[in-house]
Design a protein around this motif. Sequence first.
Motif, PDB file in Angstrom:
ATOM      1  N   GLY A  35      -3.856   3.592  -4.737  1.00 58.86           N
ATOM      2  CA  GLY A  35      -3.337   3.494  -3.382  1.00 58.86           C
ATOM      3  C   GLY A  35      -2.344   2.375  -3.173  1.00 58.86           C
ATOM      4  O   GLY A  35      -2.042   2.009  -2.028  1.00 58.86           O
ATOM      5  N   LEU A  36      -1.806   1.831  -4.255  1.00 59.69           N
ATOM      6  CA  LEU A  36      -0.880   0.706  -4.185  1.00 59.69           C
ATOM      7  C   LEU A  36       0.355   1.025  -5.024  1.00 59.69           C
ATOM      8  O   LEU A  36       0.277   1.773  -5.997  1.00 59.69           O
ATOM      9  CB  LEU A  36      -1.534  -0.574  -4.701  1.00 59.69           C
ATOM     10  CG  LEU A  36      -2.845  -1.007  -4.019  1.00 59.69           C
ATOM     11  CD1 LEU A  36      -3.487  -2.154  -4.787  1.00 59.69           C
ATOM     12  CD2 LEU A  36      -2.594  -1.401  -2.578  1.00 59.69           C
ATOM     13  N   ARG A  37       1.490   0.416  -4.676  1.00 61.67           N
ATOM     14  CA  ARG A  37       2.729   0.643  -5.424  1.00 61.67           C
ATOM     15  C   ARG A  37       3.599  -0.613  -5.394  1.00 61.67           C
ATOM     16  O   ARG A  37       3.529  -1.411  -4.451  1.00 61.67           O
ATOM     17  CB  ARG A  37       3.506   1.829  -4.841  1.00 61.67           C
ATOM     18  CG  ARG A  37       3.900   1.658  -3.383  1.00 61.67           C
ATOM     19  CD  ARG A  37       4.653   2.881  -2.850  1.00 61.67           C
ATOM     20  NE  ARG A  37       4.798   2.816  -1.400  1.00 61.67           N
ATOM     21  CZ  ARG A  37       5.759   2.155  -0.760  1.00 61.67           C
ATOM     22  NH1 ARG A  37       6.692   1.507  -1.454  1.00 61.67           N
ATOM     23  NH2 ARG A  37       5.805   2.149   0.565  1.00 61.67           N
ATOM     24  N   LYS A  46      10.131  -0.047   1.603  1.00 59.63           N
ATOM     25  CA  LYS A  46      10.664   0.617   0.414  1.00 59.63           C
ATOM     26  C   LYS A  46      11.474  -0.325  -0.477  1.00 59.63           C
ATOM     27  O   LYS A  46      11.573  -0.112  -1.679  1.00 59.63           O
ATOM     28  CB  LYS A  46      11.558   1.795   0.818  1.00 59.63           C
ATOM     29  CG  LYS A  46      10.874   2.839   1.689  1.00 59.63           C
ATOM     30  CD  LYS A  46       9.759   3.555   0.951  1.00 59.63           C
ATOM     31  CE  LYS A  46       9.153   4.661   1.816  1.00 59.63           C
ATOM     32  NZ  LYS A  46       7.982   5.298   1.146  1.00 59.63           N
ATOM     33  N   LYS A  56       0.848  -1.193   0.000  1.00 63.85           N
ATOM     34  CA  LYS A  56       0.000   0.000   0.000  1.00 63.85           C
ATOM     35  C   LYS A  56       0.885   1.245   0.000  1.00 63.85           C
ATOM     36  O   LYS A  56       2.027   1.208   0.466  1.00 63.85           O
ATOM     37  CB  LYS A  56      -0.901  -0.014   1.239  1.00 63.85           C
ATOM     38  CG  LYS A  56      -1.854  -1.199   1.267  1.00 63.85           C
ATOM     39  CD  LYS A  56      -2.514  -1.340   2.617  1.00 63.85           C
ATOM     40  CE  LYS A  56      -3.319  -2.638   2.663  1.00 63.85           C
ATOM     41  NZ  LYS A  56      -3.822  -2.947   4.019  1.00 63.85           N
ATOM     42  N   ASP A  57       0.348   2.329  -0.519  1.00 69.17           N
ATOM     43  CA  ASP A  57       1.117   3.568  -0.620  1.00 69.17           C
ATOM     44  C   ASP A  57       1.706   4.002   0.720  1.00 69.17           C
ATOM     45  O   ASP A  57       2.829   4.500   0.788  1.00 69.17           O
ATOM     46  CB  ASP A  57       0.249   4.701  -1.168  1.00 69.17           C
ATOM     47  CG  ASP A  57       0.144   4.663  -2.687  1.00 69.17           C
ATOM     48  OD1 ASP A  57       0.924   3.921  -3.323  1.00 69.17           O
ATOM     49  OD2 ASP A  57      -0.730   5.355  -3.229  1.00 69.17           O
ATOM     50  N   GLN A  58       0.937   3.817   1.788  1.00 68.79           N
ATOM     51  CA  GLN A  58       1.388   4.285   3.113  1.00 68.79           C
ATOM     52  C   GLN A  58       2.311   3.304   3.819  1.00 68.79           C
ATOM     53  O   GLN A  58       2.778   3.558   4.922  1.00 68.79           O
ATOM     54  CB  GLN A  58       0.180   4.596   4.007  1.00 68.79           C
ATOM     55  CG  GLN A  58      -0.669   3.385   4.379  1.00 68.79           C
ATOM     56  CD  GLN A  58      -1.807   3.118   3.418  1.00 68.79           C
ATOM     57  OE1 GLN A  58      -1.694   3.431   2.228  1.00 68.79           O
ATOM     58  NE2 GLN A  58      -2.910   2.584   3.918  1.00 68.79           N
ATOM     59  N   ALA A  98      -3.018  -2.574  -9.397  1.00 64.10           N
ATOM     60  CA  ALA A  98      -2.717  -1.319  -8.706  1.00 64.10           C
ATOM     61  C   ALA A  98      -3.350  -0.139  -9.429  1.00 64.10           C
ATOM     62  O   ALA A  98      -3.880   0.792  -8.796  1.00 64.10           O
ATOM     63  CB  ALA A  98      -1.207  -1.130  -8.586  1.00 64.10           C
TER      64      ALA A  98
END
Length: 245
Positions: free
Chosen positions: A183-185, A113, A107-109, A178
């Motif tokens: 909201g996904l990466r 990384k 998820k983006d949040q 996505a």
Amino acid sequence: MNLNSTIRSAFTPTGKVRASINLGNPILASKDADGAPCGVSVDLARAFAETLGAALELVVFDAAGKSVEAVVAEQADFGFFAIDPVRGEQIAFTDAYVLIEGYYLVKDQSPLKTNAEVDAAANRVVVGKGSAYDLYLTRTLQHATILRAPTSPTVVSYFLDEGAEVAAGVKQQLEHDAALRGGLRLLDERFMVIRQAMGTPKSRGDEAAAYLTGFVETMKANGFVADALKRHHINGASVAPATSR
């Protein structure tokens, strides 16, 4: 290797040659507007049946694990799979015809990384049950927990429903999901290269396995695989290099 009656009989015990097709990997197979199977693996299956001079029967599944089980149980005479040592105990693989990248999605949040951060006790990684990345990550992840969605196309839905930390799968499928959901990466780099090959039960013999291997090498060398990828508008997958085997 030239076709002979022994090889042809090995692939056609029912009179037809039965191809196990996995619709769970949209890079290789899907359904057309009429609901019929189509894609790179279907094109290869038809071409292989032509070399045998045999009628083709498609045995279609929605997940890689089911497709593998059909070949192992000899409910199909050959299929299309990611090369894996566990599967290789009972299936004789050709060399790869296509290379596909496996990626992680979060998820983006998410604080994650990099791939190196995934293998932590706090993380649950969702995979498609019996998929190449399921088998690979089961061997390689030491701390994260693996959750198994019923099929690869349901990985992102399962990931969101379970509130898991990571989803793993084919890059193109994850990118597609996505884009649809937002909201996904994807994380920074691939965690594996999936080597897609053809395979037949080892019980069919060395001659049959060698014939199938020769067929794959021919289809790579003559441009058939590259043309099929273009015809079906597949991006992000590449033709595997030739082998001298």
